[in-house]
Design a protein around this motif. Structure first.
Motif, mmCIF file in Angstrom:
data_model
loop_
_atom_site.group_PDB
_atom_site.id
_atom_site.type_symbol
_atom_site.label_atom_id
_atom_site.label_comp_id
_atom_site.label_asym_id
_atom_site.label_seq_id
_atom_site.Cartn_x
_atom_site.Cartn_y
_atom_site.Cartn_z
ATOM 1 N N GLY A 1 -16.785 17.522 -11.345
ATOM 2 C CA GLY A 1 -16.882 17.183 -9.921
ATOM 3 C C GLY A 1 -15.710 16.423 -9.309
ATOM 4 O O GLY A 1 -15.920 16.089 -8.107
ATOM 5 N N ASN A 2 -14.679 16.245 -10.056
ATOM 6 C CA ASN A 2 -13.440 15.617 -9.281
ATOM 7 C C ASN A 2 -12.330 16.079 -9.640
ATOM 8 O O ASN A 2 -11.111 15.960 -8.897
ATOM 9 C CB ASN A 2 -13.616 14.113 -9.571
ATOM 10 C CG ASN A 2 -13.627 13.732 -11.208
ATOM 11 O OD1 ASN A 2 -13.363 14.442 -11.839
ATOM 12 N ND2 ASN A 2 -13.884 12.496 -11.544
ATOM 13 N N LYS A 3 -12.014 16.741 -10.667
ATOM 14 C CA LYS A 3 -10.869 17.464 -11.276
ATOM 15 C C LYS A 3 -10.562 18.663 -10.738
ATOM 16 O O LYS A 3 -11.278 19.730 -11.072
ATOM 17 C CB LYS A 3 -10.779 17.270 -12.651
ATOM 18 C CG LYS A 3 -9.391 17.520 -13.297
ATOM 19 C CD LYS A 3 -9.282 17.201 -14.728
ATOM 20 C CE LYS A 3 -7.730 17.699 -15.281
ATOM 21 N NZ LYS A 3 -7.956 17.902 -16.592
ATOM 22 N N ILE B 1 -25.022 27.932 -7.749
ATOM 23 C CA ILE B 1 -25.713 26.660 -7.011
ATOM 24 C C ILE B 1 -25.219 26.969 -5.825
ATOM 25 O O ILE B 1 -24.097 27.048 -5.187
ATOM 26 C CB ILE B 1 -24.931 25.474 -7.539
ATOM 27 C CG1 ILE B 1 -25.020 25.198 -9.115
ATOM 28 C CG2 ILE B 1 -25.443 24.174 -6.809
ATOM 29 C CD1 ILE B 1 -24.044 24.247 -9.960
ATOM 30 N N PRO B 2 -26.415 26.853 -4.842
ATOM 31 C CA PRO B 2 -26.032 26.746 -3.352
ATOM 32 C C PRO B 2 -25.763 25.454 -2.654
ATOM 33 O O PRO B 2 -26.356 24.531 -3.224
ATOM 34 C CB PRO B 2 -27.311 27.067 -2.849
ATOM 35 C CG PRO B 2 -28.461 26.867 -3.706
ATOM 36 C CD PRO B 2 -27.685 26.725 -5.181
ATOM 37 N N TYR C 1 -22.533 18.816 3.149
ATOM 38 C CA TYR C 1 -22.566 18.077 1.904
ATOM 39 C C TYR C 1 -21.215 18.147 1.239
ATOM 40 O O TYR C 1 -20.791 17.169 0.571
ATOM 41 C CB TYR C 1 -23.660 18.349 1.134
ATOM 42 C CG TYR C 1 -24.219 17.544 -0.067
ATOM 43 C CD1 TYR C 1 -24.361 16.165 0.168
ATOM 44 C CD2 TYR C 1 -24.198 18.075 -1.481
ATOM 45 C CE1 TYR C 1 -24.669 15.399 -1.180
ATOM 46 C CE2 TYR C 1 -24.330 17.356 -2.617
ATOM 47 C CZ TYR C 1 -24.562 15.842 -2.434
ATOM 48 O OH TYR C 1 -24.867 15.156 -3.463
ATOM 49 N N GLY C 2 -20.769 19.371 1.299
ATOM 50 C CA GLY C 2 -19.514 19.619 0.704
ATOM 51 C C GLY C 2 -18.311 18.614 1.240
ATOM 52 O O GLY C 2 -17.763 18.065 0.632
ATOM 53 N N ALA D 1 -17.230 20.061 -5.842
ATOM 54 C CA ALA D 1 -17.569 18.638 -6.085
ATOM 55 C C ALA D 1 -19.098 18.570 -5.689
ATOM 56 O O ALA D 1 -19.943 17.543 -6.489
ATOM 57 C CB ALA D 1 -16.618 17.831 -5.230
ATOM 58 N N ALA D 2 -19.404 19.155 -4.581
ATOM 59 C CA ALA D 2 -20.852 18.776 -4.125
ATOM 60 C C ALA D 2 -21.839 19.446 -5.233
ATOM 61 O O ALA D 2 -22.719 18.924 -5.407
ATOM 62 C CB ALA D 2 -21.046 19.436 -2.692
#
Ligand code: KG4
Ligand code: ZN
Length: 351
Positions: free
Chosen positions: A21-23, A109-110, A115-116, A315-316
């Motif tokens: 989620g962050n890299k 995953i939708p 949110y993105g 990330a989202a």
């Protein structure tokens, strides 16, 4: 956890691989320059170019992360923007990813586009740097919204635009001044050389307590200014118009953020995200405002994470899957041009 993410909601074909989620392991974006001469996105052209570009974008993203198209074993999930956006643009992403999901047997995953943008602030940050409750101001070509972000999937809409999005006002102002599309970067460039107080544009704050926005009056004022001008438009006039326009947008954001901070004193962070958060001047004045209010100010770590990108979708998707494993399935994802964020998150929680 590695997520291969797609974003095709408007005029950028983007694919990224994001870890935990962050890299960002890899990111490729093909921007469609063909719209520049029309002063805005032409949906039919966008759809055709997404179809032409998605495979090349995917291959490049995989290659940059040292994957082979037939060997993506350690990718855990696929993710894609489901909506909102241009239906015919979204369809490329959702169709491509649904097919890849079947082919590789990877769960899918939708992701909601806004949110993105909100989760773009996780990129290249430790997760604990995001502190709830936060105020998130998301400003793009299609949205101008403020949310109270209470926890990962718990978001409340505080205010939205009643007409044009601020990004749209940047784009239309640029078009009226004879500048290129997208308008934000070029308006910002001219604004640096102009006088911010040269033109007194109306600052529409709506009613005393309103947290909503309205930018159509500002756009109309630029139009009237140009209509009334008898002399030839020169660089000084363009610079002053851009500077005064940016100043006005900044004042409106300052006012609305101040109202939210007064109403919710428990907020300790203000996040600014979406394409318009690439704007240096707006970032500076909002950062100054937050300092005055003892609030931390966060904006995406790189400009490329402000404008549309696939990293934010990765990330989202990570946040969504972390909260509810049931959302990921091997299935077909339908594109939805209109998709309400709170409804989407509630549905996600309850699957
Ligand atoms: O988030 P985004 O890439 O796409 C949408 O979801 O709409 O935002 C695009 C918008 C455009 O209106 C563009 O003019 C604006 O973001 N933008 C900027 C800047 N860079 C992009 N606006 C102001 N200043 C910028 N530097
Ligand atoms: Zn966007």
């Amino acid at each position: 956890m590695k997520i291969l993410a797609f974003e095709t909601s408007c005029d950028d074909t983007a694919v990224a691989i994001v870890e935990n989620g962050n890299k960002v392991l890899s990111n490729v974006k093909l921007t469609q320059k063909e719209h520049n001469k029309y002063g805005g996105v032409v949906p039919e052209i966008a759809a055709r170019l997404h179809n032409e570009n998605w495979r090349e974008t995917l291959e490049l993203a995989l290659k940059n992360a040292k994957y082979n198209i037939d060997d993506i074993d350690d990718i855990d999930y696929l993710a894609v923007t489901k909506g909102p956006g241009l239906q015919t643009s979204l369809l490329t992403g959702t169709t491509a990813v649904s097919f890849l999901s079947l082919l590789y047997k990877k769960p899918l995953i939708p992701v909601h586009h806004v949110y993105g943008h909100i989760c773009a602030n996780f990129l290249e940050r430790n997760e604990n740097e995001i502190k709830f409750p936060a105020l998130v101001l998301t400003v793009s070509g299609g949205h101008t919204q403020m949310h109270l972000w209470k926890s990962s999937l718990n978001i409340e809409l505080l205010g939205t635009t009643l007409d044009d999005a601020a990004g749209e006002a940047f784009d239309k102002t640029a078009k009226m001044l004879g500048l290129s599309y997208p308008g934000g970067p070029i308006v910002s460039k001219y604004a640096k050389k102009g006088d911010r107080h040269a033109i007194d544009f109306p600052k529409i704050y709506l009613t005393k307590d309103s947290l909503d926005f309205s930018f159509s009056g500002l756009k109309a004022s630029v139009y009237r200014l140009l209509e009334q001008r008898t002399e030839k438009i020169n660089d000084k006039f363009i610079a002053d118009t851009c500077a005064s326009f940016e100043y006005t947008v900044g004042k409106i954001f300052e006012k609305k953020i101040t109202r939210v901070l007064e109403k919710f004193p428990q907020i300790s962070q203000v996040h600014f995200t979406g394409g318009v958060s690439a704007n240096t001047y707006l970032k500076q004045i909002l950062s100054d405002l937050c300092k005055k209010n003892n609030c931390e100010f966060l904006t995406p770590k790189k400009i490329e994470y402000s404008t549309d990108n696939a990293e934010m979708i990765g990330a989202a998707a990570f946040q969504l899957i972390k909260q509810n494993k049931n959302i990921a399935k091997i299935q077909h994802i339908d594109a939805e041009s209109r998709l309400d964020l709170e409804g989407f998150l509630n549905e996600t929680k309850n699957i």
